[in-house]
Design a protein around this motif. Structure first.
Motif, PDB file in Angstrom:
ATOM      1  N   TYR A 238      -4.858  -3.525  13.145  1.00  0.00           N
ATOM      2  CA  TYR A 238      -5.705  -3.472  11.955  1.00  0.00           C
ATOM      3  C   TYR A 238      -5.156  -2.473  10.943  1.00  0.00           C
ATOM      4  CZ  TYR A 238      -9.755  -6.378  13.207  1.00  0.00           C
ATOM      5  OH  TYR A 238     -10.591  -7.425  13.479  1.00  0.00           O
ATOM      6  N   ASN A 239      -4.766  -1.310  11.431  1.00  0.00           N
ATOM      7  CA  ASN A 239      -4.266  -0.271  10.528  1.00  0.00           C
ATOM      8  C   ASN A 239      -2.925  -0.633   9.900  1.00  0.00           C
ATOM      9  OD1 ASN A 239      -6.436   1.505  10.629  1.00  0.00           O
ATOM     10  ND2 ASN A 239      -5.712   2.484  12.508  1.00  0.00           N
ATOM     11  N   LYS A 240      -2.264  -1.653  10.455  1.00  0.00           N
ATOM     12  CA  LYS A 240      -1.011  -2.127   9.849  1.00  0.00           C
ATOM     13  C   LYS A 240      -1.266  -2.930   8.580  1.00  0.00           C
ATOM     14  CE  LYS A 240       1.928  -4.220  12.453  1.00  0.00           C
ATOM     15  NZ  LYS A 240       2.467  -5.091  13.528  1.00  0.00           N
ATOM     16  N   TYR A 241      -2.499  -3.456   8.432  1.00  0.00           N
ATOM     17  CA  TYR A 241      -2.774  -4.375   7.336  1.00  0.00           C
ATOM     18  C   TYR A 241      -3.956  -3.972   6.453  1.00  0.00           C
ATOM     19  CZ  TYR A 241      -0.020  -7.377  10.462  1.00  0.00           C
ATOM     20  OH  TYR A 241       0.944  -7.879  11.277  1.00  0.00           O
ATOM     21  N   CYS A 242      -4.836  -3.088   6.926  1.00  0.00           N
ATOM     22  CA  CYS A 242      -6.137  -2.912   6.265  1.00  0.00           C
ATOM     23  C   CYS A 242      -6.043  -2.221   4.901  1.00  0.00           C
ATOM     24  CB  CYS A 242      -7.101  -2.159   7.172  1.00  0.00           C
ATOM     25  SG  CYS A 242      -6.616  -0.467   7.547  1.00  0.00           S
ATOM     26  N   LYS A 243      -4.899  -1.613   4.576  1.00  0.00           N
ATOM     27  CA  LYS A 243      -4.760  -0.983   3.255  1.00  0.00           C
ATOM     28  C   LYS A 243      -4.250  -1.961   2.199  1.00  0.00           C
ATOM     29  CE  LYS A 243      -4.001   3.850   4.661  1.00  0.00           C
ATOM     30  NZ  LYS A 243      -4.251   3.707   6.095  1.00  0.00           N
ATOM     31  N   ALA A 244      -3.892  -3.156   2.642  1.00  0.00           N
ATOM     32  CA  ALA A 244      -3.364  -4.151   1.698  1.00  0.00           C
ATOM     33  C   ALA A 244      -4.455  -4.602   0.737  1.00  0.00           C
ATOM     34  CB  ALA A 244      -2.796  -5.345   2.463  1.00  0.00           C
ATOM     35  N   ILE A 246      -4.552  -6.811  -3.096  1.00  0.00           N
ATOM     36  CA  ILE A 246      -3.865  -7.444  -4.222  1.00  0.00           C
ATOM     37  C   ILE A 246      -4.894  -7.689  -5.320  1.00  0.00           C
ATOM     38  CG2 ILE A 246      -2.507  -9.415  -5.000  1.00  0.00           C
ATOM     39  CD1 ILE A 246      -1.753  -9.877  -2.035  1.00  0.00           C
ATOM     40  N   THR A 247      -4.656  -7.105  -6.489  1.00  0.00           N
ATOM     41  CA  THR A 247      -5.516  -7.339  -7.638  1.00  0.00           C
ATOM     42  C   THR A 247      -4.796  -8.306  -8.568  1.00  0.00           C
ATOM     43  OG1 THR A 247      -6.484  -5.131  -7.469  1.00  0.00           O
ATOM     44  CG2 THR A 247      -6.748  -6.294  -9.562  1.00  0.00           C
ATOM     45  N   TYR A 248      -5.290  -9.524  -8.632  1.00  0.00           N
ATOM     46  CA  TYR A 248      -4.702 -10.530  -9.503  1.00  0.00           C
ATOM     47  C   TYR A 248      -5.238 -10.336 -10.920  1.00  0.00           C
ATOM     48  CZ  TYR A 248      -3.051 -13.119  -5.427  1.00  0.00           C
ATOM     49  OH  TYR A 248      -2.406 -13.490  -4.277  1.00  0.00           O
ATOM     50  N   THR A 249      -4.343 -10.410 -11.873  1.00  0.00           N
ATOM     51  CA  THR A 249      -4.748 -10.288 -13.275  1.00  0.00           C
ATOM     52  C   THR A 249      -4.628 -11.647 -13.956  1.00  0.00           C
ATOM     53  OG1 THR A 249      -2.497  -9.636 -13.906  1.00  0.00           O
ATOM     54  CG2 THR A 249      -4.071  -7.870 -13.422  1.00  0.00           C
ATOM     55  N   PHE A 250      -5.693 -12.028 -14.605  1.00  0.00           N
ATOM     56  CA  PHE A 250      -5.723 -13.243 -15.420  1.00  0.00           C
ATOM     57  C   PHE A 250      -6.180 -12.806 -16.804  1.00  0.00           C
ATOM     58  CE2 PHE A 250      -6.579 -14.387 -11.045  1.00  0.00           C
ATOM     59  CZ  PHE A 250      -5.634 -15.375 -10.809  1.00  0.00           C
ATOM     60  N   GLY A 251      -5.254 -12.187 -17.545  1.00  0.00           N
ATOM     61  CA  GLY A 251      -5.621 -11.554 -18.800  1.00  0.00           C
ATOM     62  C   GLY A 251      -6.508 -10.356 -18.498  1.00  0.00           C
ATOM     63  N   SER A 252      -7.671 -10.287 -19.157  1.00  0.00           N
ATOM     64  CA  SER A 252      -8.578  -9.173 -18.908  1.00  0.00           C
ATOM     65  C   SER A 252      -9.392  -9.365 -17.638  1.00  0.00           C
ATOM     66  CB  SER A 252      -9.528  -9.005 -20.102  1.00  0.00           C
ATOM     67  OG  SER A 252     -10.346 -10.164 -20.250  1.00  0.00           O
ATOM     68  N   GLN A 253      -9.410 -10.581 -17.109  1.00  0.00           N
ATOM     69  CA  GLN A 253     -10.154 -10.842 -15.881  1.00  0.00           C
ATOM     70  C   GLN A 253      -9.276 -10.583 -14.671  1.00  0.00           C
ATOM     71  OE1 GLN A 253     -12.499 -14.455 -15.791  1.00  0.00           O
ATOM     72  NE2 GLN A 253     -12.502 -14.581 -18.028  1.00  0.00           N
ATOM     73  N   LYS A 254      -9.970 -10.175 -13.573  1.00  0.00           N
ATOM     74  CA  LYS A 254      -9.232  -9.839 -12.357  1.00  0.00           C
ATOM     75  C   LYS A 254      -9.923 -10.450 -11.149  1.00  0.00           C
ATOM     76  CE  LYS A 254      -7.522  -5.470 -14.241  1.00  0.00           C
ATOM     77  NZ  LYS A 254      -7.409  -4.004 -14.053  1.00  0.00           N
ATOM     78  N   GLU A 255      -9.155 -10.688 -10.143  1.00  0.00           N
ATOM     79  CA  GLU A 255      -9.681 -11.155  -8.857  1.00  0.00           C
ATOM     80  C   GLU A 255      -8.967 -10.378  -7.762  1.00  0.00           C
ATOM     81  OE1 GLU A 255     -10.223 -15.329  -6.435  1.00  0.00           O
ATOM     82  OE2 GLU A 255     -10.767 -15.167  -8.542  1.00  0.00           O
ATOM     83  N   VAL A 256      -9.760  -9.858  -6.801  1.00  0.00           N
ATOM     84  CA  VAL A 256      -9.208  -8.963  -5.784  1.00  0.00           C
ATOM     85  C   VAL A 256      -9.178  -9.651  -4.428  1.00  0.00           C
ATOM     86  CG1 VAL A 256      -9.488  -6.757  -4.589  1.00  0.00           C
ATOM     87  CG2 VAL A 256     -10.016  -6.931  -7.033  1.00  0.00           C
ATOM     88  N   LEU A 257      -8.026  -9.598  -3.813  1.00  0.00           N
ATOM     89  CA  LEU A 257      -7.858 -10.013  -2.426  1.00  0.00           C
ATOM     90  C   LEU A 257      -7.697  -8.743  -1.603  1.00  0.00           C
ATOM     91  CD1 LEU A 257      -7.269 -11.959  -0.072  1.00  0.00           C
ATOM     92  CD2 LEU A 257      -4.870 -12.028  -0.841  1.00  0.00           C
ATOM     93  N   ASP A 258      -8.678  -8.459  -0.754  1.00  0.00           N
ATOM     94  CA  ASP A 258      -8.605  -7.215   0.018  1.00  0.00           C
ATOM     95  C   ASP A 258      -8.918  -7.484   1.480  1.00  0.00           C
ATOM     96  OD1 ASP A 258     -11.334  -7.588   0.084  1.00  0.00           O
ATOM     97  OD2 ASP A 258     -11.792  -5.951  -1.308  1.00  0.00           O
ATOM     98  N   SER A 340      -1.624  -1.178  -2.047  1.00  0.00           N
ATOM     99  CA  SER A 340      -2.331  -1.827  -3.149  1.00  0.00           C
ATOM    100  C   SER A 340      -1.343  -2.212  -4.239  1.00  0.00           C
ATOM    101  CB  SER A 340      -3.390  -0.890  -3.730  1.00  0.00           C
ATOM    102  OG  SER A 340      -4.379  -0.604  -2.768  1.00  0.00           O
ATOM    103  N   THR A 341      -1.536  -3.370  -4.803  1.00  0.00           N
ATOM    104  CA  THR A 341      -0.680  -3.824  -5.898  1.00  0.00           C
ATOM    105  C   THR A 341      -1.516  -4.615  -6.887  1.00  0.00           C
ATOM    106  OG1 THR A 341       1.344  -5.031  -6.442  1.00  0.00           O
ATOM    107  CG2 THR A 341      -0.028  -5.958  -4.727  1.00  0.00           C
ATOM    108  N   GLU A 342      -1.101  -4.585  -8.151  1.00  0.00           N
ATOM    109  CA  GLU A 342      -1.768  -5.365  -9.192  1.00  0.00           C
ATOM    110  C   GLU A 342      -0.719  -6.232  -9.859  1.00  0.00           C
ATOM    111  OE1 GLU A 342      -4.209  -4.566 -13.357  1.00  0.00           O
ATOM    112  OE2 GLU A 342      -4.619  -3.289 -11.616  1.00  0.00           O
ATOM    113  N   ARG A 343      -0.986  -7.506  -9.916  1.00  0.00           N
ATOM    114  CA  ARG A 343       0.020  -8.427 -10.448  1.00  0.00           C
ATOM    115  C   ARG A 343      -0.615  -9.756 -10.804  1.00  0.00           C
ATOM    116  NH1 ARG A 343       1.290 -12.325  -6.695  1.00  0.00           N
ATOM    117  NH2 ARG A 343       0.785 -11.875  -4.497  1.00  0.00           N
ATOM    118  N   GLU A 344       0.194 -10.595 -11.517  1.00  0.00           N
ATOM    119  CA  GLU A 344      -0.184 -11.976 -11.738  1.00  0.00           C
ATOM    120  C   GLU A 344       0.228 -12.796 -10.519  1.00  0.00           C
ATOM    121  OE1 GLU A 344       2.010 -12.884 -15.310  1.00  0.00           O
ATOM    122  OE2 GLU A 344       0.166 -12.794 -16.503  1.00  0.00           O
TER     123      GLU A 344
END
Length: 497
Positions: A238-244, A246-258, A340-344
């Motif tokens: 769990y600790n190998k993955y739980c900090k992952a 991804i914040t997807y950016t769609f212009g000003s809107q965002k969607e988070v995969l956590d 953590s990363t933020e990207r399209e």
């Protein structure tokens, strides 16, 4: 004289003998009357002891009541951690003396005292000791009801397995230790207590009280403890993955995969090892694409004239298409990086599959125009240019010649590139042409936006019989404004209304 003396002596002897015999007969008669009286008595002989209790002169009924009273006073206490859980009499535990059976045993003991002459004589002279088994009837339902956690005064402490605990702030898993509670299986305690109470009622004499301590091993143990190898391996995975994240950016809107979603993608083996399921990632990307893809999707567009039109998906080559294979690989890499990363999302681009895939311009959520587009109405022969939702320019235009089958394609297309100046070449019914223009912005199959210095009029019905080869002809005076406020990748929306 001599004979007379003998006769007198003999008579005296005989009299003595007869007196002795008479006395003996009287004694024997008395003795046998006594024995007959003892034989017929309904109480125990002197010095009779039953179950270590002197019952001399007592009837079986009296002895029954005496023995019963002792057992009726006996108390049994179930004790846990030096504190009483329950105290009750034997009857509270379902044990009841069988009066008839006990009386029968006591009557049998009385009969045994006088079963024969020598036994009775011995009992009278030396006393007699008996042991009778106290017969009990047993009510199992009452016993089970009494010897039950629900009947005890102490509240049960629930056992808990060691478990993984997630710290959302630290984004880290630790193991919360197990709790050794006080839960037990009623059947286990009932078996243990019955063994003790059975021994009590089977004894020669009753005890005033019996204390039964909870056995140390009665409590149900936690199934998973903090040193459990599988649990520790799960924590490490769990600790190998739980900090992952991804914040997807769609212009000003965002969607988070956590981690809330990612943790459901982990496939666990029996030994606690883990893998990220590729099918779960693919399913997520499918959903992302279904929500945010805008290319080749039917598009509802609100025109400058105020109406809503629907453009078929086959005619909508402008927009965003997620490259699902590439995005799935990128998600897996991001999860394995555990940061953590933020990207399209990974989109298809012009460089990946050629000119047929448009270069996207910009978006705001599912709105991929974001107020930046060129709008052309064929019926109105008019063009509008918007930047950031503001009308920058508008003008009459001339589109493709309908009479010659050169009508301008309807649909939504990206501007492929910009060129100034440019030379347009082509063929018209076998005759080549070459036109020099100052500004050129192609968008679909050689059709594009350009200035048309050779025209003196624009708009109206010109396009029906004297239209272009398919391009959109724009007055030279306004073309610089349109060119300067347009970019490669910007949408051109052409509709027939």
């Amino acid at each position: 004289m001599k004979n007379s003396k003998i006769s007198k002596a003999s008579r005296a002897f005989l009299i003595t003998i007869f007196v002795i015999i008479g006395v003996l007969c009287a004694v024997l008669a008395y003795f046998f009357r006594y024995l007959r009286g003892q034989y017929n008595r309904t109480t125990y002989f002197d010095r009779t002891v039953i179950n270590e209790t002197d019952v001399s002169g007592k009837s079986p009924e009296e002895v029954r009541d005496l023995l019963k009273k002792d057992y009726d006073l006996t108390t049994v206490t179930i004790q846990e951690n030096d504190e009483s859980d329950y105290t009750g009499h034997l009857s509270d535990y379902g044990y009841t003396i069988d009066n008839n059976a006990l009386l029968q045993e006591l009557n049998d003991a009385l009969k045994l005292q006088k079963s024969d002459f020598f036994t009775m004589l011995n009992s009278l002279m030396s006393g007699k000791q008996f042991h009778v088994t106290i017969p009990f009837s047993f009510d199992e339902k009452k016993f089970d009801s009494t010897v039950s956690a629900d009947s005890f005064s102490q509240a049960r402490v629930q056992r808990k397995n060691a478990e993984l605990t997630y710290d959302a702030k630290k984004k880290e898993y630790t193991i919360t230790p197990e709790v050794y509670g006080t839960e037990f299986n009623n059947a286990d305690l009932q078996s243990y207590v019955k063994e003790k109470t059975d021994a009590l009622v089977a004894g020669d004499s009753p005890q005033l009280s019996l204390t039964i301590d909870f056995p140390a091993d009665i409590y149900i143990q936690p199934e998973v403890k903090s040193d459990d190898e599988k649990l520790n391996r799960m924590m490490a995975n769990y600790n190998k993955y739980c900090k992952a994240e991804i914040t997807y950016t769609f212009g000003s809107q965002k969607e988070v995969l956590d981690w809330n979603t990612i943790q459901n993608w982990i496939s666990w083996e029996d030994d606690g090892s883990a893998t990220i399921r590729a099918d779960s990632i693919a399913e997520y990307v499918d959903g992302l694409a279904a929500k945010y893809n805008t290319r080749y999707i039917s598009r509802v567009f609100h025109t400058s004239a105020g109406s809503d039109i629907t453009i078929d998906g086959n005619l909508n080559t402008y927009g965003y298409t997620i490259n699902e294979d590439a995005e799935e690989a990128q998600i897996l890499a991001d999860i394995q990086a555990n940061t953590s990363t933020e990207r399209e999302p990974v989109y298809y681009s012009k460089t990946e599959d050629g000119y047929s895939t448009p270069v996207y311009f910009q978006r705001d959520g599912t709105d991929d125009l974001a107020g930046n587009y060129v709008e052309i109405s064929i019926a109105r022969q008019h063009l509008w240019l918007y930047r950031n939702y503001q009308l920058v320019a508008e003008t009459d235009v001339v589109t493709g010649n309908v009479s010659k089958g050169n009508g301008t394609n309807v649909g939504v297309y990206p501007i492929a590139y910009k060129e100034s100046p440019s030379v347009l070449t082509g063929q018209d019914a076998g005759n080549g042409y070459r036109s020099e223009v100052q500004y050129w912005m192609p968008f679909c199959d050689g059709q594009g936006l350009h200035d048309a210095s050779w025209r003196s009029a624009f708009g109206g019905q010109i396009y029906l019989t004297n239209g272009s080869h398919g391009c959109v002809n724009i007055p030279p005076a306004i073309m610089p404004t349109i060119y300067q406020n347009s970019e490669a990748g910007m949408a051109v929306i052409v509709y027939s209304e």
